[in-house]
Every structure is written in structure tokens, then in C-alpha cells.
Design a protein around this motif. Sequence first.
Motif, short mmCIF file in Angstrom:
data_model
loop_
_atom_site.label_atom_id
_atom_site.label_comp_id
_atom_site.label_asym_id
_atom_site.label_seq_id
_atom_site.Cartn_x
_atom_site.Cartn_y
_atom_site.Cartn_z
N LEU A 1 -6.52 5.77 51.85
CA LEU A 1 -7.68 5.90 50.98
C LEU A 1 -8.20 4.54 50.53
N GLY A 2 -7.32 3.71 49.94
CA GLY A 2 -7.78 2.42 49.46
C GLY A 2 -6.91 1.84 48.38
N TYR A 3 -7.51 1.52 47.25
CA TYR A 3 -6.85 0.72 46.22
C TYR A 3 -7.28 1.20 44.85
N TYR A 4 -6.31 1.28 43.93
CA TYR A 4 -6.63 1.57 42.53
C TYR A 4 -6.02 0.47 41.68
N GLY A 5 -6.78 -0.04 40.72
CA GLY A 5 -6.29 -1.08 39.84
C GLY A 5 -6.68 -0.82 38.40
N TYR A 6 -5.91 -1.40 37.48
CA TYR A 6 -6.19 -1.25 36.06
C TYR A 6 -5.91 -2.56 35.36
N THR A 7 -6.84 -3.01 34.51
CA THR A 7 -6.64 -4.19 33.68
C THR A 7 -6.79 -3.80 32.22
N GLN A 8 -6.04 -4.47 31.35
CA GLN A 8 -6.03 -4.08 29.94
C GLN A 8 -5.83 -5.31 29.05
N LYS A 9 -6.48 -5.28 27.89
CA LYS A 9 -6.23 -6.27 26.85
C LYS A 9 -5.81 -5.54 25.59
N ARG A 10 -4.68 -5.93 25.04
CA ARG A 10 -4.16 -5.36 23.80
C ARG A 10 -4.21 -6.42 22.71
N VAL A 11 -4.80 -6.07 21.57
CA VAL A 11 -4.80 -6.96 20.41
C VAL A 11 -4.11 -6.23 19.27
N ASN A 12 -3.01 -6.80 18.78
CA ASN A 12 -2.24 -6.22 17.68
C ASN A 12 -2.55 -6.95 16.38
N THR A 13 -2.76 -6.18 15.33
CA THR A 13 -2.94 -6.74 13.99
C THR A 13 -2.03 -5.98 13.04
N CYS A 14 -1.08 -6.69 12.44
CA CYS A 14 -0.21 -6.08 11.44
C CYS A 14 -0.93 -6.20 10.09
N ASP A 15 -1.72 -5.15 9.77
CA ASP A 15 -2.68 -5.28 8.68
C ASP A 15 -2.24 -4.61 7.37
N GLY A 16 -0.98 -4.22 7.27
CA GLY A 16 -0.56 -3.62 6.02
C GLY A 16 0.95 -3.45 5.92
N TRP A 17 1.43 -3.36 4.70
CA TRP A 17 2.83 -3.02 4.46
C TRP A 17 2.90 -2.25 3.15
N GLY A 18 3.96 -1.47 3.01
CA GLY A 18 4.11 -0.69 1.78
C GLY A 18 5.03 0.49 1.99
N THR A 19 4.65 1.62 1.39
CA THR A 19 5.49 2.82 1.41
C THR A 19 4.72 3.97 2.05
N LEU A 20 5.37 4.65 2.95
CA LEU A 20 4.80 5.83 3.60
C LEU A 20 5.58 7.06 3.17
N HIS B 1 0.84 -1.20 0.00
CA HIS B 1 0.00 0.00 0.00
C HIS B 1 0.88 1.25 0.00
N LEU B 2 0.38 2.32 -0.60
CA LEU B 2 1.05 3.61 -0.58
C LEU B 2 0.26 4.56 0.31
N TRP B 3 0.88 5.00 1.40
CA TRP B 3 0.29 6.02 2.26
C TRP B 3 0.98 7.34 1.93
N ASP B 4 0.30 8.22 1.24
CA ASP B 4 0.88 9.50 0.86
C ASP B 4 0.37 10.59 1.80
N PHE B 5 1.16 10.86 2.84
CA PHE B 5 0.82 11.89 3.82
C PHE B 5 1.74 13.11 3.65
N SER B 6 2.24 13.30 2.43
CA SER B 6 3.20 14.38 2.19
C SER B 6 2.59 15.76 2.39
N ALA B 7 1.25 15.87 2.31
CA ALA B 7 0.60 17.17 2.45
C ALA B 7 0.45 17.62 3.90
N LEU B 8 0.75 16.74 4.83
CA LEU B 8 0.60 17.10 6.24
C LEU B 8 1.61 18.18 6.63
N GLN B 9 1.18 19.08 7.50
CA GLN B 9 2.06 20.08 8.08
C GLN B 9 1.95 19.97 9.60
N TRP B 10 3.09 19.75 10.25
CA TRP B 10 3.04 19.61 11.70
C TRP B 10 2.73 20.95 12.35
#
Length: 236
Positions: free
Chosen positions: A180-199, A59-68
Amino acid sequence: MKIVFKKINRVILGLFITTTGYAQITIDNGDLPTAGDKKRVSIAQIVPGINVTATGANHLWDFSALQWVSQDVDTFLNISQTGITYQIAFANLPVNPNRANLATKSNLQAPPVGGISISDAVAFYYNSTASYKQVGFGASINGFPTPNPFNNHDVIYNFPLNHNDIDSSDSDFSLGIPGLGYYGYTQKRVNTCDGWGTLITPFGQFDVLRVKSTITGRDSLYLDTLGFGFGFNRPV
């Protein structure tokens, strides 16, 4: 809506690598940061005509028009630069289940709690031939540096990383809040490498892999003073 480019030496997280040809590439731990690397983050407003969801093979991702519109630079630290308390908790030793070999400022987001000040958060990572993962964080709680290793590490990338790879990681941590008490955090991460090409960006042209991370998280808070707790889901 904004688009963010993160460049770490020869790597732009996303993951973008400069090469001489234009072919499908593989990412390994040598392409991820090490202590001393600098991270430059450029933020740009998305302009009409740019489709950030399009992907696929060659795939070609042409983001050349972006200005930071803004930029920031952060540095990956050696564990020895983070203070003695963190050096002990995250010592880079084979016997330490929470060993780390680099750290950076953390974007830790904890719910506000009365009378408790949480500041100067630092995230700790371990970059190995098998994976790149966050093993924990440290933060100043009411002025005291407090290390907090994850109960289960957040595996951000497994190596080697190739197009069409799919993997997941379950991570969590808990934090006792004195008086005060307790704070907790749980997380699930799912990664998908869904493309390759030129940026193409204003900073150059790169052979890339595109990785989509879908993260679902839940916060939990228990109040000793009231004798009950509650939880809430974060936006996906």
C-alpha cells in the motif's frame, strides 16, 4: 464532557500522590508505574459547579461530588510477556536505543486503509531517573506482530517534576504498509505544571501536582498505488 481519573498503585496520573500533609510535592520516577502495576480508570460525567480548568498554587480541587459511571483496569506488562519479536526490538539493554522496561495496551489510532488489518497494539515505555517516555509500539499487521520503535521518543514527563516546570518533546514514527505505502505520525508535546494543592475525589484526598499536556499531531499517508501522499493535522 467527561472527567477521567487514572490510578496506578499509589499514583493517579495527573499526577496525584497520597501523603500525610498538604504541601507542594515533587514527582520522580519512583512515582510512575513499573511492570506488574495495575491501572484503574474511572470515568465520571462532570456535574454542575465543578471547574476543571481552575488551578494555581495551594489550590483545592473538590471533585467529591463525582460519581463514576464506568471503570476499567489494565496491567503494565514486563517486556518478556509481549512476545519474542517485541522482546528483541525493545530489549532492556543499555546498548539498545529503544530499550523499554514496561508495556501496556496501546490506544494507537491509525487511519483505516483498504485491505490492511491493524490490531493488538502494545505501547512500550522506559521509566528512568531522567524521564518517563514512550519508545515505540507494536501491532499485529495482517496477523504478523510488527515492532515499530519511534524515530524520536515521546517524553511524557521529565524528572524531577515540580510546580511551574515547562518542557516539550518532539516525537515521530513511520510505518511501512506492504502493498500500500507509508503511514507516518509527528507530534509535539508541551507540558506545563501549572498547579499544586489538594484533590478530593470519591476515592480519597490527595496532595497533587497538576500537569497540562498540549499535544499537536499530524498524520501522513503515502500511497504507492497512486504515487502521491497527503497529510492532515489532528485536533489539538
